[in-house]
Write a protein that holds these residues in place. Sequence first.
Motif, PDB file in Angstrom:
ATOM      1  N   GLU A 231       0.825  -1.210   0.000  1.00 38.08           N
ATOM      2  CA  GLU A 231       0.000   0.000   0.000  1.00 38.08           C
ATOM      3  C   GLU A 231       0.865   1.269   0.000  1.00 38.08           C
ATOM      4  OE1 GLU A 231      -3.133  -0.043  -0.555  1.00 38.08           O
ATOM      5  OE2 GLU A 231      -3.569   2.084  -0.218  1.00 38.08           O
ATOM      6  N   ALA A 232       1.981   1.217   0.733  1.00 36.12           N
ATOM      7  CA  ALA A 232       2.850   2.403   0.807  1.00 36.12           C
ATOM      8  C   ALA A 232       3.432   2.721  -0.574  1.00 36.12           C
ATOM      9  CB  ALA A 232       3.970   2.175   1.817  1.00 36.12           C
ATOM     10  N   THR A 233       3.716   1.692  -1.361  1.00 35.77           N
ATOM     11  CA  THR A 233       4.244   1.905  -2.711  1.00 35.77           C
ATOM     12  C   THR A 233       3.167   2.519  -3.596  1.00 35.77           C
ATOM     13  OG1 THR A 233       5.659  -0.013  -2.425  1.00 35.77           O
ATOM     14  CG2 THR A 233       5.366   0.787  -4.675  1.00 35.77           C
ATOM     15  N   PHE A 234       1.951   1.974  -3.465  1.00 40.04           N
ATOM     16  CA  PHE A 234       0.840   2.523  -4.250  1.00 40.04           C
ATOM     17  C   PHE A 234       0.643   4.005  -3.923  1.00 40.04           C
ATOM     18  CE2 PHE A 234      -3.635   3.633  -4.713  1.00 40.04           C
ATOM     19  CZ  PHE A 234      -3.828   3.324  -6.054  1.00 40.04           C
ATOM     20  N   GLU A 235       0.665   4.309  -2.643  1.00 44.09           N
ATOM     21  CA  GLU A 235       0.450   5.709  -2.248  1.00 44.09           C
ATOM     22  C   GLU A 235       1.574   6.603  -2.755  1.00 44.09           C
ATOM     23  OE1 GLU A 235      -0.363   5.854   1.942  1.00 44.09           O
ATOM     24  OE2 GLU A 235      -2.114   4.561   1.698  1.00 44.09           O
ATOM     25  N   ALA A 236       2.804   6.095  -2.715  1.00 44.98           N
ATOM     26  CA  ALA A 236       3.940   6.889  -3.207  1.00 44.98           C
ATOM     27  C   ALA A 236       3.782   7.152  -4.706  1.00 44.98           C
ATOM     28  CB  ALA A 236       5.253   6.160  -2.920  1.00 44.98           C
ATOM     29  N   LEU A 237       3.347   6.131  -5.461  1.00 43.86           N
ATOM     30  CA  LEU A 237       3.143   6.316  -6.900  1.00 43.86           C
ATOM     31  C   LEU A 237       2.044   7.344  -7.165  1.00 43.86           C
ATOM     32  CD1 LEU A 237       3.405   2.652  -8.202  1.00 43.86           C
ATOM     33  CD2 LEU A 237       4.997   4.529  -8.654  1.00 43.86           C
ATOM     34  N   MET A 238       0.972   7.267  -6.376  1.00 46.63           N
ATOM     35  CA  MET A 238      -0.121   8.224  -6.572  1.00 46.63           C
ATOM     36  C   MET A 238       0.315   9.648  -6.226  1.00 46.63           C
ATOM     37  SD  MET A 238      -2.432   6.571  -7.979  1.00 46.63           S
ATOM     38  CE  MET A 238      -3.535   7.966  -8.112  1.00 46.63           C
ATOM     39  N   GLU A 239       1.163   9.756  -5.206  1.00 45.15           N
ATOM     40  CA  GLU A 239       1.655  11.093  -4.853  1.00 45.15           C
ATOM     41  C   GLU A 239       2.430  11.696  -6.019  1.00 45.15           C
ATOM     42  OE1 GLU A 239       3.831  10.718  -1.202  1.00 45.15           O
ATOM     43  OE2 GLU A 239       2.014  10.175  -0.093  1.00 45.15           O
TER      44      GLU A 239
ATOM     45  N   VAL B  79      -9.762   6.281 -10.732  1.00 46.48           N
ATOM     46  CA  VAL B  79     -10.672   5.289 -10.159  1.00 46.48           C
ATOM     47  C   VAL B  79      -9.864   4.008  -9.932  1.00 46.48           C
ATOM     48  CG1 VAL B  79     -12.807   3.981 -10.460  1.00 46.48           C
ATOM     49  CG2 VAL B  79     -12.617   6.324 -11.385  1.00 46.48           C
ATOM     50  N   ARG B  80      -9.704   3.662  -8.657  1.00 45.41           N
ATOM     51  CA  ARG B  80      -8.941   2.456  -8.291  1.00 45.41           C
ATOM     52  C   ARG B  80      -9.918   1.292  -8.233  1.00 45.41           C
ATOM     53  NH1 ARG B  80      -5.564   1.802  -2.625  1.00 45.41           N
ATOM     54  NH2 ARG B  80      -4.204   0.084  -3.287  1.00 45.41           N
TER      55      ARG B  80
ATOM     56  N   PRO C 205      -2.947  10.432 -21.727  1.00 47.97           N
ATOM     57  CA  PRO C 205      -2.774   9.065 -21.246  1.00 47.97           C
ATOM     58  C   PRO C 205      -1.276   8.735 -21.211  1.00 47.97           C
ATOM     59  CG  PRO C 205      -3.620   9.078 -23.490  1.00 47.97           C
ATOM     60  CD  PRO C 205      -3.536  10.508 -23.050  1.00 47.97           C
ATOM     61  N   ARG C 206      -0.846   8.233 -20.101  1.00 49.61           N
ATOM     62  CA  ARG C 206       0.565   7.884 -19.993  1.00 49.61           C
ATOM     63  C   ARG C 206       0.675   6.487 -19.424  1.00 49.61           C
ATOM     64  NH1 ARG C 206       3.894  12.191 -16.893  1.00 49.61           N
ATOM     65  NH2 ARG C 206       2.486  11.552 -15.278  1.00 49.61           N
ATOM     66  N   THR C 207       1.513   5.701 -20.025  1.00 49.49           N
ATOM     67  CA  THR C 207       1.709   4.351 -19.528  1.00 49.49           C
ATOM     68  C   THR C 207       2.869   4.409 -18.542  1.00 49.49           C
ATOM     69  OG1 THR C 207       1.039   3.559 -21.692  1.00 49.49           O
ATOM     70  CG2 THR C 207       2.082   1.963 -20.228  1.00 49.49           C
ATOM     71  N   MET C 208       2.555   4.199 -17.272  1.00 48.58           N
ATOM     72  CA  MET C 208       3.601   4.266 -16.258  1.00 48.58           C
ATOM     73  C   MET C 208       3.778   2.875 -15.691  1.00 48.58           C
ATOM     74  SD  MET C 208       3.959   6.823 -13.052  1.00 48.58           S
ATOM     75  CE  MET C 208       2.743   6.101 -11.984  1.00 48.58           C
ATOM     76  N   THR C 209       4.859   2.235 -16.059  1.00 50.83           N
ATOM     77  CA  THR C 209       5.080   0.877 -15.591  1.00 50.83           C
ATOM     78  C   THR C 209       6.434   0.829 -14.906  1.00 50.83           C
ATOM     79  OG1 THR C 209       3.866   0.142 -17.539  1.00 50.83           O
ATOM     80  CG2 THR C 209       5.016  -1.534 -16.272  1.00 50.83           C
ATOM     81  N   LEU C 210       6.432   0.474 -13.657  1.00 51.33           N
ATOM     82  CA  LEU C 210       7.686   0.398 -12.909  1.00 51.33           C
ATOM     83  C   LEU C 210       7.915  -1.038 -12.465  1.00 51.33           C
ATOM     84  CD1 LEU C 210       7.284   3.587 -10.701  1.00 51.33           C
ATOM     85  CD2 LEU C 210       8.603   3.343 -12.797  1.00 51.33           C
ATOM     86  N   PRO C 211       9.153  -1.450 -12.397  1.00 51.77           N
ATOM     87  CA  PRO C 211       9.447  -2.841 -11.999  1.00 51.77           C
ATOM     88  C   PRO C 211       9.291  -3.037 -10.509  1.00 51.77           C
ATOM     89  CG  PRO C 211      11.482  -1.636 -12.391  1.00 51.77           C
ATOM     90  CD  PRO C 211      10.373  -0.692 -12.694  1.00 51.77           C
TER      91      PRO C 211
END
Length: 134
Positions: free
Chosen positions: A24-32, A49-50, A127-133
């Motif tokens: 969850e902390a990673t998700f929140e950091a990405l959203m920030e 919309v999650r 639209p941006r494709t943001m994909t992180l490993p």
Amino acid sequence: MQVNEAVRARRAIKWYDPEHKMPEATFEALMEHAILSPTAFNIQNWRFVRVTDPKQRQAIRAVAWDQAQVTEASELLVLCFDNRAWSHAPERYWVHAPQEVQDMLVPAINDYYGGKPQVVRGSSICPRTMTLPL
Ligand SMILES: Cc1cc2nc3c(=O)[nH]c(=O)nc-3n(C[C@H](O)[C@H](O)[C@H](O)COP(=O)(O)O)c2cc1C
């Protein structure tokens, strides 16, 4: 990672480990970071919309050419934008700005968007494709 490295290394990932759960902390950091993206007039008229309900994700997958990543990625976000946000009391965007700035920007946003649906569409968030490993 340097910006040029990040740009070169970025890929649109099609296959995910369905067992992996992003912390969850990673998700929140990405959203920030995501909400730091720029918008015209800085009105930030996006809606993220999650989608967490597996049935909803399956239904979205069905109308997304049955692409596996829709249900197998740890997170699914539907990125929307409010194309009427500019007309809803636009003065609210600049309540903390000096009066002369408000006097300039409130009429300007009306002139910019009013009666110009093609400008409204053109100013939508990209639209941006943001994909992180992760
Ligand atoms: C607007 C847009 C829509 C896309 N739609 C899909 C899609 O529905 N499914 C998919 O697997 N990839 C999709 N992609 C990813 C592209 O296929 C991918 O970015 C392109 O092939 C280049 O590969 P790369 O991002 O790994 O460099 C989309 C990319 C963009 C920018």
